[in-house]
Write an enzyme that holds these catalytic residues in place. Structure first.
Site, PDB file in Angstrom:
ATOM      1  N   CYS A 132       0.839  -1.312   0.087  1.00 23.68           N
ATOM      2  CA  CYS A 132       0.008   0.000   0.078  1.00 23.68           C
ATOM      3  C   CYS A 132       0.658   1.245  -0.152  1.00 23.68           C
ATOM      4  O   CYS A 132       0.369   2.279  -0.512  1.00 23.68           O
ATOM      5  CB  CYS A 132      -0.914   0.103   1.458  1.00 23.68           C
ATOM      6  SG  CYS A 132      -2.358  -0.967   1.270  1.00 23.68           S
ATOM      7  N   CYS A 212      -8.321  -3.039  -3.982  1.00 20.16           N
ATOM      8  CA  CYS A 212      -7.523  -3.777  -5.166  1.00 20.16           C
ATOM      9  C   CYS A 212      -7.865  -5.102  -4.982  1.00 20.16           C
ATOM     10  O   CYS A 212      -8.444  -5.670  -4.193  1.00 20.16           O
ATOM     11  CB  CYS A 212      -5.951  -3.895  -4.635  1.00 20.16           C
ATOM     12  SG  CYS A 212      -5.195  -2.127  -4.685  1.00 20.16           S
ATOM     13  N   CYS A 215      -6.764  -7.840  -2.487  1.00 18.85           N
ATOM     14  CA  CYS A 215      -7.024  -7.530  -1.082  1.00 18.85           C
ATOM     15  C   CYS A 215      -8.482  -7.404  -0.980  1.00 18.85           C
ATOM     16  O   CYS A 215      -8.577  -6.859   0.223  1.00 18.85           O
ATOM     17  CB  CYS A 215      -6.287  -6.552  -0.851  1.00 18.85           C
ATOM     18  SG  CYS A 215      -4.406  -6.863  -0.874  1.00 18.85           S
ATOM     19  N   CYS A 238      -5.837   1.439   4.080  1.00 19.24           N
ATOM     20  CA  CYS A 238      -4.577   1.437   3.345  1.00 19.24           C
ATOM     21  C   CYS A 238      -3.392   2.481   3.755  1.00 19.24           C
ATOM     22  O   CYS A 238      -2.381   2.400   3.188  1.00 19.24           O
ATOM     23  CB  CYS A 238      -4.750   1.685   1.980  1.00 19.24           C
ATOM     24  SG  CYS A 238      -5.602   3.046   1.734  1.00 19.24           S
TER      25      CYS A 238
HETATM   26  S1  SF4 Z   1      -4.763  -2.866  -1.224  1.00 17.92           S
HETATM   27 FE1  SF4 Z   1      -3.419  -4.805  -1.720  1.00 17.92          FE
HETATM   28  S2  SF4 Z   1      -2.684  -4.737  -3.678  1.00 17.92           S
HETATM   29 FE2  SF4 Z   1      -3.722  -2.910  -3.237  1.00 17.92          FE
HETATM   30  S3  SF4 Z   1      -1.939  -1.617  -2.647  1.00 17.92           S
HETATM   31 FE3  SF4 Z   1      -2.733  -2.354  -0.626  1.00 17.92          FE
HETATM   32  S4  SF4 Z   1      -1.578  -4.345  -0.254  1.00 17.92           S
HETATM   33 FE4  SF4 Z   1      -1.252  -3.769  -2.685  1.00 17.92          FE
END
Ligand code: SF4
Length: 253
Positions: A132, A212, A215, A238
Site C-alpha cells: 500500500c 485492489c 486484497c 490502506c
Molecule cells: S490493497 Fe493490496 S494490492 Fe492494493 S496496494 Fe494495498 S496491499 Fe497492494
C-alpha cells in the site's frame, strides 16, 4: 526601509489551513445539507487548489454526482495501484461519461519504485502495508502536493475504524473535506435511487467495499462492509487517511 516595505519580502510558509479553520467550518456547516454546503464552499472559492480523490468504489457515485452537480470541472483523482479490478476501471469510465466529469485523472505508482520494491508484483501477499505504501500512499502524496484542499468519500458508518468522521479536518496543513462523513447507508441508497445512478458491477456479487483485486473479498451477510478488505490480515486501512496521511508525505516504501 520601512517595516511595511520589509513585510513584502516575508515568505508566508504557513499551511493554507489550520485546525481552527476546520473547527470553524464544522460549526458553520453543522446540519447544513451536503449539496448546499458544497455549493457554498465552491461559490466562495476559498478552498485554494482542490480536488476530489475517488476510488470509484461501491458508493463513489454519490460524491461524484454531488460534485458534478456543483461543478463538473472540479478535478477528480483516481489512484490506480495497477492492481484494480477491471470492473472498477470500467465503472470509472462509465461515471466520468455519465456525470460529465471534465478533469478526471489517474495517478499511478512510480515505475522505478515498483521495479525495485515489488518486482514480482506479489508484495501484497507478504507485506500489504509495504505494498500500500508504494502503490497507494506515495502516489496520493505526490498527487496532493499541489493541493490546498482535498475531498474524500469516507463515511463513518463504513466500519468501526471510521466511527466518527468530521466534515472538515486538517491533514498536513491541507483542508480535508468529508462531505459524506455523517451519511448512513440509507442516505446513500436513497441518493442512488433518486438520481438513478449506476452501481459498481461487483456490488451485486457481494463486494461491499472494493479496493485492489488481490486484497478484496466478498462480504457475508451481517459482516462489517469493510470486512472483505485484507481479510485474514491485521489491517483495516490502506494508510491514505488519518494520521497515516501525515506519513504519506514521506517517501515511505
Ligand atoms: S490493497 Fe493490496 S494490492 Fe492494493 S496496494 Fe494495498 S496491499 Fe497492494
Amino acid at each position: 526601509m520601512t517595516d511595511a516595505a520589509r513585510k513584502i519580502d516575508v515568505i508566508d510558509a504557513r499551511p493554507a489551513f489550520a485546525q481552527a479553520d476546520a473547527d470553524a467550518l464544522n460549526a458553520r456547516f453543522a446540519g447544513v445539507d451536503t449539496l448546499a454546503m458544497l455549493q457554498t464552499l465552491f461559490a466562495e472559492a476559498k478552498l485554494g487548489n482542490v480536488a476530489v480523490v475517488s476510488s470509484f468504489g461501491t458508493e463513489s457515485a454519490v460524491l461524484l454526482h454531488l460534485v458534478a452537480t456543483v461543478d463538473p470541472s472540479i478535478p477528480v483523482l483516481f489512484i490506480d495501484t495497477l492492481k484494480m479490478f477491471p470492473e472498477t476501471l470500467a465503472y470509472r469510465e462509465t461515471l466520468i461519461e455519465l456525470l460529465g466529469l471534465r478533469h478526471a485523472s489517474v495517478v499511478t505508482p512510480d515505475t522505478a519504485v515498483l521495479a525495485e520494491k515489488d518486482a514480482n508484483q506479489l508484495r501484497w501477499s507478504y507485506d500489504p502495508d509495504g505494498c500500500c505504501a508504494i502503490r497507494k500512499v506515495e502516489p496520493l502524496a505526490r498527487a496532493k502536493r499541489g493541493l490546498d484542499t482535498w475531498i474524500s468519500g469516507r463515511k463513518a458508518f463504513q466500519s468501526q475504524t471510521r466511527a466518527s468522521i468530521p466534515r472538515f479536518e486538517i491533514e498536513d496543513g491541507r483542508l480535508k473535506i468529508n462531505p459524506l462523513g455523517d451519511w448512513v447507508k440509507a442516505d446513500l441508497e436513497a441518493y442512488f435511487a433518486a438520481h438513478d445512478l449506476p452501481r459498481h458491477p461487483l456490488e451485486a456479487e457481494g463486494y461491499l467495499s472494493i479496493g485492489c483485486q488481490p486484497c478484496t473479498s466478498k462480504v457475508q451477510p451481517g459482516e462489517d462492509p469493510r470486512a472483505g478488505r485484507w481479510r485474514g490480515w491485521d489491517k483495516v486501512e490502506c494508510g491514505i487517511h488519518g494520521s497515516d496521511g501525515d506519513k504519506s508525505e514521506l517517501p515511505v516504501f
